[in-house]
Motif scaffolding. Sequence first.
Motif, PDB file in Angstrom:
ATOM      1  N   LEU A   1     -17.428  24.557  48.267  1.00 40.75           N
ATOM      2  CA  LEU A   1     -16.689  25.806  48.074  1.00 40.75           C
ATOM      3  C   LEU A   1     -15.221  25.652  48.465  1.00 40.75           C
ATOM      4  O   LEU A   1     -14.342  26.224  47.823  1.00 40.75           O
ATOM      5  N   LYS A   2     -14.958  24.871  49.497  1.00 44.50           N
ATOM      6  CA  LYS A   2     -13.561  24.629  49.884  1.00 44.50           C
ATOM      7  C   LYS A   2     -12.798  23.948  48.760  1.00 44.50           C
ATOM      8  O   LYS A   2     -11.624  24.233  48.537  1.00 44.50           O
TER       9      LYS A   2
ATOM     10  N   VAL B   1     -11.894  28.249  48.308  1.00 45.00           N
ATOM     11  CA  VAL B   1     -12.491  29.374  49.017  1.00 45.00           C
ATOM     12  C   VAL B   1     -12.615  28.979  50.486  1.00 45.00           C
ATOM     13  O   VAL B   1     -13.180  27.929  50.803  1.00 45.00           O
ATOM     14  N   ALA B   2     -12.065  29.791  51.369  1.00 44.74           N
ATOM     15  CA  ALA B   2     -12.213  29.542  52.805  1.00 44.74           C
ATOM     16  C   ALA B   2     -13.693  29.640  53.143  1.00 44.74           C
ATOM     17  O   ALA B   2     -14.339  30.645  52.855  1.00 44.74           O
ATOM     18  N   THR B   3     -14.223  28.585  53.716  1.00 43.54           N
ATOM     19  CA  THR B   3     -15.671  28.511  53.942  1.00 43.54           C
ATOM     20  C   THR B   3     -15.981  27.796  55.241  1.00 43.54           C
ATOM     21  O   THR B   3     -15.303  26.844  55.607  1.00 43.54           O
ATOM     22  N   GLU B   4     -17.020  28.278  55.916  1.00 44.38           N
ATOM     23  CA  GLU B   4     -17.543  27.580  57.089  1.00 44.38           C
ATOM     24  C   GLU B   4     -19.057  27.634  57.050  1.00 44.38           C
ATOM     25  O   GLU B   4     -19.641  28.618  56.612  1.00 44.38           O
TER      26      GLU B   4
ATOM     27  N   THR C   1     -21.919  19.950  53.347  1.00 43.99           N
ATOM     28  CA  THR C   1     -21.766  19.635  51.922  1.00 43.99           C
ATOM     29  C   THR C   1     -21.539  20.909  51.119  1.00 43.99           C
ATOM     30  O   THR C   1     -20.656  20.967  50.260  1.00 43.99           O
ATOM     31  N   TYR C   2     -22.347  21.931  51.381  1.00 42.70           N
ATOM     32  CA  TYR C   2     -22.171  23.219  50.696  1.00 42.70           C
ATOM     33  C   TYR C   2     -20.772  23.784  50.968  1.00 42.70           C
ATOM     34  O   TYR C   2     -20.093  24.253  50.050  1.00 42.70           O
ATOM     35  N   ALA C   3     -20.347  23.758  52.224  1.00 36.41           N
ATOM     36  CA  ALA C   3     -19.038  24.297  52.596  1.00 36.41           C
ATOM     37  C   ALA C   3     -17.919  23.504  51.918  1.00 36.41           C
ATOM     38  O   ALA C   3     -16.964  24.096  51.400  1.00 36.41           O
TER      39      ALA C   3
END
Length: 144
Positions: free
Chosen positions: A76-77, A81-84, A71-73
């Motif tokens: 940001l996506k 923002v590239a996020t993992e 959910t957090y990732a």
Amino acid sequence: MKNILVTVNFTKNDQRLLDQGHQLAKAFQAKVWIMHIAAPNPDFVGYEVGPQYIRNSRASELQQEHKQLQTYADTLKAKDVATEGLLVQGATVEMILEESKKLHIDMIIAGHQDHDFIYKAIMGSVSSQLIKQSQIPVLIVPLD
């Protein structure tokens, strides 16, 4: 700066840490890795031993933590923002430092919350240990 690690522990303060990660990622066009360190499995509860209900309970906890990270990732996506997300089990500081090396992290973002003397004596402070042990820049965000 290409990779930023944001450490979270699933409290109401996580958003402050994620906001810092988002701001820096946008400024440097960096990737954000959101990491939660799950408690290691107790020694007496291995995958082969112990009552089934304990293994099921632990598996359920890890699934919930993984969902929250996702959910957090995803949030940001959605902000480009590239996020993992990364869920790791083990000792907190050691796992942060170990994964930071593997992921070629350029900055670690962690929170700091003030605790009383007894808590510090028994548990220590993750942020203090990170500052002392990390070879990577650490941004400490006050959470009080």
